[in-house]
Design an enzyme around this catalytic site. Structure first.
Site, PDB file in Angstrom:
ATOM      1  N   LYS A  53       0.836  -1.201   0.000  1.00  0.00           N
ATOM      2  CA  LYS A  53       0.000   0.000   0.000  1.00  0.00           C
ATOM      3  C   LYS A  53       0.879   1.263   0.000  1.00  0.00           C
ATOM      4  CE  LYS A  53      -3.711  -2.521   2.390  1.00  0.00           C
ATOM      5  NZ  LYS A  53      -4.590  -2.558   3.580  1.00  0.00           N
ATOM      6  N   TYR A  81     -12.670  -2.309  -2.555  1.00  0.00           N
ATOM      7  CA  TYR A  81     -13.153  -2.293  -1.169  1.00  0.00           C
ATOM      8  C   TYR A  81     -14.674  -2.153  -1.082  1.00  0.00           C
ATOM      9  CZ  TYR A  81      -8.324  -2.020   0.528  1.00  0.00           C
ATOM     10  OH  TYR A  81      -7.015  -2.303   0.826  1.00  0.00           O
ATOM     11  N   PHE A  91     -15.246   4.334   7.965  1.00  0.00           N
ATOM     12  CA  PHE A  91     -13.878   4.636   7.541  1.00  0.00           C
ATOM     13  C   PHE A  91     -13.676   4.524   6.028  1.00  0.00           C
ATOM     14  CE2 PHE A  91     -13.854   0.120   8.867  1.00  0.00           C
ATOM     15  CZ  PHE A  91     -13.385  -0.497   7.705  1.00  0.00           C
ATOM     16  N   ARG A  99      -1.455 -14.672   3.951  1.00  0.00           N
ATOM     17  CA  ARG A  99      -2.229 -13.982   5.005  1.00  0.00           C
ATOM     18  C   ARG A  99      -1.554 -14.170   6.373  1.00  0.00           C
ATOM     19  NH1 ARG A  99      -6.798 -10.772   3.792  1.00  0.00           N
ATOM     20  NH2 ARG A  99      -7.898 -11.634   5.589  1.00  0.00           N
ATOM     21  N   THR A 134      -5.170  -7.804  10.623  1.00  0.00           N
ATOM     22  CA  THR A 134      -5.495  -6.504  10.017  1.00  0.00           C
ATOM     23  C   THR A 134      -5.021  -5.343  10.899  1.00  0.00           C
ATOM     24  OG1 THR A 134      -7.435  -7.503   8.982  1.00  0.00           O
ATOM     25  CG2 THR A 134      -7.405  -5.105   9.120  1.00  0.00           C
ATOM     26  N   ARG A 171       3.014  -7.123   9.302  1.00  0.00           N
ATOM     27  CA  ARG A 171       2.361  -6.036  10.047  1.00  0.00           C
ATOM     28  C   ARG A 171       2.815  -6.004  11.507  1.00  0.00           C
ATOM     29  NH1 ARG A 171      -3.554  -7.375   7.482  1.00  0.00           N
ATOM     30  NH2 ARG A 171      -3.495  -5.989   5.665  1.00  0.00           N
ATOM     31  N   ASN A 179      -1.685  -0.117   7.319  1.00  0.00           N
ATOM     32  CA  ASN A 179      -1.165  -1.461   7.602  1.00  0.00           C
ATOM     33  C   ASN A 179      -0.348  -2.069   6.462  1.00  0.00           C
ATOM     34  OD1 ASN A 179      -3.299  -2.139   5.952  1.00  0.00           O
ATOM     35  ND2 ASN A 179      -4.391  -3.365   7.482  1.00  0.00           N
ATOM     36  N   HIS A 222      -1.588  -5.642   1.473  1.00  0.00           N
ATOM     37  CA  HIS A 222      -2.836  -6.384   1.270  1.00  0.00           C
ATOM     38  C   HIS A 222      -2.520  -7.765   0.718  1.00  0.00           C
ATOM     39  CE1 HIS A 222      -6.694  -7.632  -0.433  1.00  0.00           C
ATOM     40  NE2 HIS A 222      -6.033  -7.885  -1.551  1.00  0.00           N
ATOM     41  N   GLU A 269      -8.397 -10.310  -8.334  1.00  0.00           N
ATOM     42  CA  GLU A 269      -7.612  -9.104  -8.025  1.00  0.00           C
ATOM     43  C   GLU A 269      -6.376  -8.994  -8.916  1.00  0.00           C
ATOM     44  OE1 GLU A 269      -9.131  -8.826  -3.387  1.00  0.00           O
ATOM     45  OE2 GLU A 269      -7.098  -9.559  -3.779  1.00  0.00           O
TER      46      GLU A 269
END
Ligand code: RTP
Length: 140
Positions: A16, A56, A64, A92, A98, A109, A119, A122, A133
C-alpha cells in the site's frame, strides 16, 4: 495416490502507499521470496479512485470507507502476483492480523506497522479473489 490437499495457486499482494513511501517494498518482497513463493508479476501503479472503490466495495457502508479510499489512492502501490502451494492462506499468515497491534511479532504487520489505517500490505483472502484481483490490478 490421493491428490494433495493444497494446490499450487496464485494470490494478489499489494504494498500500500505507506509501505512504498516508507521504503518497505524490498523487505516485503524478501519475506515472500525467502518463504519460497515465486513472483509472477509486478508493477508500480497509481490506483484510480474507481478501482479502489471496487476493490473495497464490501466495506462501502463503513464509516472509515472515505478515509480508506483516500489512503489507498494517496500514492503509488506495488501490485504483485505470487505463486506457490497454499500461497493464499500462507501469505495472510505472513502478513498478520489486520490491526498491526494485534499482529504477531514475526509477521509483516506485526514487525513493521502500528495502525489499521496504515497497515502497509494487502493479501487476497481466497484463491478466487486472488485471480480476480490479479486481473483487476495487474491487467488494468
Ligand atoms: P486487506 O484486504 O488490506 O488485506 O485487509 P484485511 O483483509 O486484513 O482487512 P479488511 O477487513 O478487508 O479491511 C480492508 C482494509 O481496510 C482498512 N481498514 N481500516 N477501522 C478501520 O479504520 C479500518 N478497518 C479496516 C485496512 O487498511 C484494511 O487492511
Amino acid at each position: 495416490p490421493t491428490a494433495p490437499q493444497v494446490q499450487v495457486e496464485e494470490t494478489y499482494i499489494m504494498v500500500k502507499p505507506d509501505g512504498v513511501q516508507r521504503g518497505l517494498v524490498g523487505e516485503i518482497i524478501s519475506r515472500f521470496e525467502k518463504k519460497g513463493f515465486r513472483l509472477k508479476g509486478l508493477k508500480l501503479f497509481q490506483c484510480p479512485k474507481e478501482l479502489a472503490e471496487e476493490h473495497y466495495k464490501d466495506l462501502k457502508e463503513k464509516s472509515f470507507f472515505p478515509k480508506l479510499i483516500d489512503y489507498i489512492t494517496s500514492g503509488p502501490v506495488v501490485c504483485m502476483a505470487w505463486e506457490g502451494v497454499g500461497v493464499v492462506a500462507s501469505a495472510r499468515k505472513l502478513i498478520g492480523a489486520t490491526n498491526p497491534l494485534q499482529a504477531e511479532p514475526g509477521t509483516i504487520r506485526g514487525d513493521l506497522a502500528v495502525e489499521t489505517g496504515r497497515n502497509i500490505v494487502h493479501g487476497s483472502d481466497s484463491p478466487d479473489n486472488g485471480q480476480r484481483e490479479i486481473g483487476e490490478f495487474l491487467n488494468y
